[in-house]
Scaffold this motif. Structure first.
Motif, PDB file in Angstrom:
ATOM      1  N   ASP A 113      -2.707  81.238  33.768  1.00  0.00           N
ATOM      2  CA  ASP A 113      -3.215  80.184  32.636  1.00  0.00           C
ATOM      3  C   ASP A 113      -2.692  80.428  31.313  1.00  0.00           C
ATOM      4  O   ASP A 113      -2.895  81.352  30.621  1.00  0.00           O
ATOM      5  CB  ASP A 113      -4.825  80.645  32.745  1.00  0.00           C
ATOM      6  CG  ASP A 113      -5.367  79.756  31.722  1.00  0.00           C
ATOM      7  OD1 ASP A 113      -5.099  78.739  31.243  1.00  0.00           O
ATOM      8  OD2 ASP A 113      -6.564  80.353  31.400  1.00  0.00           O
ATOM      9  N   ALA A 114      -1.744  79.823  30.990  1.00  0.00           N
ATOM     10  CA  ALA A 114      -0.709  79.814  29.916  1.00  0.00           C
ATOM     11  C   ALA A 114      -1.697  79.587  28.746  1.00  0.00           C
ATOM     12  O   ALA A 114      -1.336  80.149  27.471  1.00  0.00           O
ATOM     13  CB  ALA A 114       0.449  78.863  29.775  1.00  0.00           C
ATOM     14  N   ASP A 115      -2.414  78.655  28.798  1.00  0.00           N
ATOM     15  CA  ASP A 115      -3.396  78.221  27.509  1.00  0.00           C
ATOM     16  C   ASP A 115      -4.618  78.802  27.233  1.00  0.00           C
ATOM     17  O   ASP A 115      -5.205  78.597  26.317  1.00  0.00           O
ATOM     18  CB  ASP A 115      -3.369  76.749  27.406  1.00  0.00           C
ATOM     19  CG  ASP A 115      -4.145  76.073  28.579  1.00  0.00           C
ATOM     20  OD1 ASP A 115      -4.752  76.813  29.504  1.00  0.00           O
ATOM     21  OD2 ASP A 115      -4.028  74.933  28.628  1.00  0.00           O
ATOM     22  N   GLY A 116      -4.874  79.804  28.404  1.00  0.00           N
ATOM     23  CA  GLY A 116      -6.024  80.724  28.055  1.00  0.00           C
ATOM     24  C   GLY A 116      -7.313  79.854  28.303  1.00  0.00           C
ATOM     25  O   GLY A 116      -8.356  80.213  27.872  1.00  0.00           O
ATOM     26  N   ASP A 117      -7.338  78.503  28.776  1.00  0.00           N
ATOM     27  CA  ASP A 117      -8.891  77.695  29.126  1.00  0.00           C
ATOM     28  C   ASP A 117      -9.507  78.087  30.292  1.00  0.00           C
ATOM     29  O   ASP A 117     -10.589  77.509  30.350  1.00  0.00           O
ATOM     30  CB  ASP A 117      -8.466  76.348  29.071  1.00  0.00           C
ATOM     31  CG  ASP A 117      -7.675  75.827  30.049  1.00  0.00           C
ATOM     32  OD1 ASP A 117      -7.212  76.583  30.846  1.00  0.00           O
ATOM     33  OD2 ASP A 117      -7.345  74.574  30.099  1.00  0.00           O
TER      34      ASP A 117
END
Length: 150
Positions: A55-59
């Motif tokens: 989860d690269a964008d941390g959402d």
């Protein structure tokens, strides 16, 4: 030959598992995806860890790009594991007593001699004994694999 799926195929897999069609895969959807791929139910903690790693964008969700990257990494790791096992099978085949499916003290002695490392039978038995997990006096492939990974 690479067994890694092309990204178009992975995008179709993403679409199939994006059950609510929101363009994201939740932990629950990923868990279903993993169960479909492996046939086993992955523990929720493992799914959360896998999600966090991708989860690269941390959402807390995986978009299509994150999913494709994760799937490609998993497939590549599987391919590397398969290559390692193939190499181990070939190595095991060099040492095993022809057709027996195991490495005996004699077959070990003969292969070591071919490699220029002359050992007597007692030394070969001692080498086998160290990794002979079931105590049958020979090395199965599983025991050989354990030995090679030690």
């Amino acid at each position: 030959m690479s067994m890694v799926a092309p990204s178009g195929e992975l995008r179709r897999v993403f679409a199939a598992f994006d059950q609510d069609d929101d363009g994201k895969i939740s932990a629950g959807e990923l868990r279903l995806c993993m169960k479909a791929a492996t046939g086993e139910d992955m523990p929720a903690d493992d799914v959360r860890a896998l999600m966090a790693s991708a989860d690269a964008d941390g959402d807390g969700l995986l978009d299509e790009e994150e999913f494709v990257r994760l799937a490609a990494e998993v497939l590549e790791a599987d391919e590397e594991e398969e290559d390692r096992r193939r190499w181990l099978r070939e190595a095991f085949g060099m040492y095993e007593m022809e057709g027996s499916g195991c490495i005996t003290a004699l077959s070990l002695k003969l292969m070591l001699a071919k490699l220029g490392a002359h050992r007597d039978i007692a030394e070969c038995q001692a080498m086998i004994c160290r990794f002979d997990l079931d105590g049958d006096g020979v090395l199965s492939f599983r025991e050989f694999e354990t030995m090679m990974m030690a």
